[in-house]
Enzyme design. Sequence first.
Site, PDB file in Angstrom:
ATOM      1  N   GLY A  77      -2.915  -3.737  -1.888  1.00  0.00           N
ATOM      2  CA  GLY A  77      -1.821  -4.071  -0.907  1.00  0.00           C
ATOM      3  C   GLY A  77      -1.870  -3.226   0.359  1.00  0.00           C
ATOM      4  O   GLY A  77      -2.273  -2.231   0.546  1.00  0.00           O
ATOM      5  N   ARG A 115      -7.796  -8.466  -2.903  1.00  0.00           N
ATOM      6  CA  ARG A 115      -7.821  -8.128  -4.238  1.00  0.00           C
ATOM      7  C   ARG A 115      -9.362  -8.711  -4.704  1.00  0.00           C
ATOM      8  O   ARG A 115      -9.431  -9.897  -4.414  1.00  0.00           O
ATOM      9  CB  ARG A 115      -6.777  -8.440  -5.080  1.00  0.00           C
ATOM     10  CG  ARG A 115      -5.508  -7.728  -4.615  1.00  0.00           C
ATOM     11  CD  ARG A 115      -4.338  -7.602  -5.584  1.00  0.00           C
ATOM     12  NE  ARG A 115      -3.493  -6.298  -5.461  1.00  0.00           N
ATOM     13  CZ  ARG A 115      -2.450  -6.311  -4.512  1.00  0.00           C
ATOM     14  NH1 ARG A 115      -2.424  -7.586  -3.773  1.00  0.00           N
ATOM     15  NH2 ARG A 115      -2.080  -5.409  -4.300  1.00  0.00           N
ATOM     16  N   THR A 126      -0.583   3.287  -0.103  1.00  0.00           N
ATOM     17  CA  THR A 126       0.259   2.198  -0.586  1.00  0.00           C
ATOM     18  C   THR A 126       1.770   2.194  -0.383  1.00  0.00           C
ATOM     19  O   THR A 126       1.978   3.674  -0.150  1.00  0.00           O
ATOM     20  CB  THR A 126       0.139   2.003  -2.357  1.00  0.00           C
ATOM     21  OG1 THR A 126       1.104   1.375  -2.608  1.00  0.00           O
ATOM     22  CG2 THR A 126       0.151   3.596  -2.771  1.00  0.00           C
ATOM     23  N   ASP A 135      -3.724   2.943  -6.385  1.00  0.00           N
ATOM     24  CA  ASP A 135      -4.485   3.458  -7.671  1.00  0.00           C
ATOM     25  C   ASP A 135      -5.510   2.600  -8.384  1.00  0.00           C
ATOM     26  O   ASP A 135      -6.538   3.064  -8.534  1.00  0.00           O
ATOM     27  CB  ASP A 135      -3.318   3.951  -8.616  1.00  0.00           C
ATOM     28  CG  ASP A 135      -2.536   2.683  -9.344  1.00  0.00           C
ATOM     29  OD1 ASP A 135      -2.460   1.871  -8.873  1.00  0.00           O
ATOM     30  OD2 ASP A 135      -1.817   3.091 -10.623  1.00  0.00           O
ATOM     31  N   ASP A 191       3.930   1.964  -2.237  1.00  0.00           N
ATOM     32  CA  ASP A 191       5.034   2.152  -3.391  1.00  0.00           C
ATOM     33  C   ASP A 191       4.872   3.610  -3.845  1.00  0.00           C
ATOM     34  O   ASP A 191       5.825   4.031  -4.662  1.00  0.00           O
ATOM     35  CB  ASP A 191       4.276   1.507  -4.515  1.00  0.00           C
ATOM     36  CG  ASP A 191       4.391  -0.160  -4.375  1.00  0.00           C
ATOM     37  OD1 ASP A 191       4.921  -0.757  -3.565  1.00  0.00           O
ATOM     38  OD2 ASP A 191       3.020  -0.508  -4.796  1.00  0.00           O
ATOM     39  N   ASP A 232       3.263   5.362  -5.737  1.00  0.00           N
ATOM     40  CA  ASP A 232       3.062   5.389  -7.198  1.00  0.00           C
ATOM     41  C   ASP A 232       1.434   5.857  -7.562  1.00  0.00           C
ATOM     42  O   ASP A 232       1.439   5.737  -8.743  1.00  0.00           O
ATOM     43  CB  ASP A 232       3.189   3.994  -7.905  1.00  0.00           C
ATOM     44  CG  ASP A 232       2.544   3.085  -7.424  1.00  0.00           C
ATOM     45  OD1 ASP A 232       1.647   3.288  -6.369  1.00  0.00           O
ATOM     46  OD2 ASP A 232       2.309   1.817  -7.949  1.00  0.00           O
ATOM     47  N   ARG A 285       6.520  -2.358  -7.062  1.00  0.00           N
ATOM     48  CA  ARG A 285       5.773  -2.561  -8.199  1.00  0.00           C
ATOM     49  C   ARG A 285       6.771  -2.015  -9.473  1.00  0.00           C
ATOM     50  O   ARG A 285       7.737  -1.955  -9.587  1.00  0.00           O
ATOM     51  CB  ARG A 285       4.375  -2.265  -8.364  1.00  0.00           C
ATOM     52  CG  ARG A 285       3.598  -2.982  -7.217  1.00  0.00           C
ATOM     53  CD  ARG A 285       2.078  -2.899  -7.545  1.00  0.00           C
ATOM     54  NE  ARG A 285       1.631  -1.779  -7.344  1.00  0.00           N
ATOM     55  CZ  ARG A 285       0.453  -1.274  -7.285  1.00  0.00           C
ATOM     56  NH1 ARG A 285      -0.644  -2.340  -7.321  1.00  0.00           N
ATOM     57  NH2 ARG A 285      -0.008  -0.212  -7.325  1.00  0.00           N
TER      58      ARG A 285
HETATM   59  P1  ADP Z   1      -3.861  -1.234  -5.481  1.00  0.00           P
HETATM   60  O1  ADP Z   1      -5.328  -0.535  -4.838  1.00  0.00           O
HETATM   61  O2  ADP Z   1      -3.045  -1.285  -4.315  1.00  0.00           O
HETATM   62  O3  ADP Z   1      -3.398  -0.406  -6.513  1.00  0.00           O
HETATM   63  P2  ADP Z   1      -4.859  -3.309  -7.261  1.00  0.00           P
HETATM   64  O4  ADP Z   1      -4.244  -2.499  -8.456  1.00  0.00           O
HETATM   65  O5  ADP Z   1      -4.522  -4.738  -6.869  1.00  0.00           O
HETATM   66  O6  ADP Z   1      -4.107  -2.806  -5.828  1.00  0.00           O
HETATM   67  O7  ADP Z   1      -6.441  -2.931  -7.004  1.00  0.00           O
HETATM   68  C1  ADP Z   1      -7.306  -3.734  -5.641  1.00  0.00           C
HETATM   69  C2  ADP Z   1      -8.473  -3.921  -6.277  1.00  0.00           C
HETATM   70  O8  ADP Z   1      -9.041  -2.700  -6.601  1.00  0.00           O
HETATM   71  C3  ADP Z   1      -8.574  -5.189  -7.121  1.00  0.00           C
HETATM   72  O9  ADP Z   1      -8.624  -6.290  -6.577  1.00  0.00           O
HETATM   73  C4  ADP Z   1     -10.177  -4.582  -7.637  1.00  0.00           C
HETATM   74  O10 ADP Z   1     -11.243  -4.864  -6.786  1.00  0.00           O
HETATM   75  C5  ADP Z   1     -10.193  -2.907  -7.597  1.00  0.00           C
HETATM   76  N1  ADP Z   1      -9.679  -2.510  -8.982  1.00  0.00           N
HETATM   77  C6  ADP Z   1      -8.558  -2.320  -9.581  1.00  0.00           C
HETATM   78  N2  ADP Z   1      -8.804  -1.765 -10.729  1.00  0.00           N
HETATM   79  C7  ADP Z   1     -10.053  -1.536 -11.110  1.00  0.00           C
HETATM   80  C8  ADP Z   1     -10.629  -1.261 -12.295  1.00  0.00           C
HETATM   81  N3  ADP Z   1     -10.113  -0.977 -13.280  1.00  0.00           N
HETATM   82  N4  ADP Z   1     -12.043  -1.566 -12.195  1.00  0.00           N
HETATM   83  C9  ADP Z   1     -12.683  -1.831 -11.119  1.00  0.00           C
HETATM   84  N5  ADP Z   1     -12.120  -2.369 -10.011  1.00  0.00           N
HETATM   85  C10 ADP Z   1     -10.671  -2.335  -9.757  1.00  0.00           C
END
Ligand code: ADP
Length: 333
Positions: free
Chosen positions: A24, A85, A139, A116, A141, A143, A185
């Site tokens: 995000g 994403r 982020t 995260d 959030d 978090d 979230r």
């Molecule tokens: P944020 O970084 O804000 O927590 P997301 O959880 O949507 O957002 O993660 C963003 C991007 O990071 C995902 O679309 C993916 O490309 C990558 N990502 C997230 N989790 C994993 C994971 N367990 N393994 C590999 N890539 C990941």
Amino acid sequence: MLWPLPKLEPSRPLKRIALLTSGGDAPGMNAAVRAIVRTALERNIEVFGVQKGYSGLVHGKFEPMDRSSVANILHRGGTILKTDRCDEFRQLEVRARVAETLRARGIDALAVIGGDGSLAGAHLLEQETGLPVIGVPGTIDNDVYGTEDTIGFDTAVNTALEAIDRIRDTATSHERVFLVEVMGRSAGFIAAAVGIAGGAEVVLVPDSAVELADICHTLRESERRGKFSSLIVVAEGDDPNRTPRLAAALGDLGFQARAAILGHIQRGGTPSGHDRVLASVLGASAVDHLLAGYSDIMLGVRAGEIVRVPLADIRRKKAMSNDYIRLAQTLAT
Ligand code: ADP
């Protein structure tokens, strides 16, 4: 807050680094991009900006950046590198290919600004391919485990408060109960901060098992003390219908309850001074940590210091104290 920069000695040669924003978007990410680019250039390191997070890495979309690529962006919300994403990046083979592509372009390390999820992806890339990575928490959030603050949180809280202050005027004029849903979230950090700063009688975070009867009791108690409008701040959580359902339930019990869902207005906007400083300090320090030989860490802040958080810990849950929720209630009723 001005966090002191750790003093670090360069210990490895770095010629080129790549940089991306992922997950995000958050106000202040641009300040972090600017800090990374300009600190790296100052240290004679070339920087490649990757477009749209991990999608840009997977599809080879990265271009060299110079000082002017990051001119005039400090005050802009969102991220000039765009974000996305990318489910493909969750696959081991895709991450292996990404590391090969980066190495083929002479890139020695990767800096990731994101939440995260993005940082968990960076950790896997490092572990599986040995490509040095460094993370910066971005982020709204807040978090992310291991840091008290993330880039964008302060701005999002202030944006939500601006809306809440207006809603409060209407609530007071009409003697109503307003339920205001904020982002965050599955974490309740925005809700807790906004609840305290906005004078909410009730704060509902995703994990809280507050019963309707408790809420009614608080509202009636507040009425008894002469208040005829009340504010309930609700963290969005995973249930999209929680806020309207609660408003309807309070309506059935005789309250004039209205729901307002703040949604995406909380994401954008001009980053606060606090977020710009945090992003600049963490971004600049990220480059120096890479040069000093660090990898597989995220930089965060705790007790007024910049701290190194192992990315191996990034999936741990950041706990939120119930004290904040109690404090909001004590101060408001
Ligand atoms: P944020 O970084 O804000 O927590 P997301 O959880 O949507 O957002 O993660 C963003 C991007 O990071 C995902 O679309 C993916 O490309 C990558 N990502 C997230 N989790 C994993 C994971 N367990 N393994 C590999 N890539 C990941």
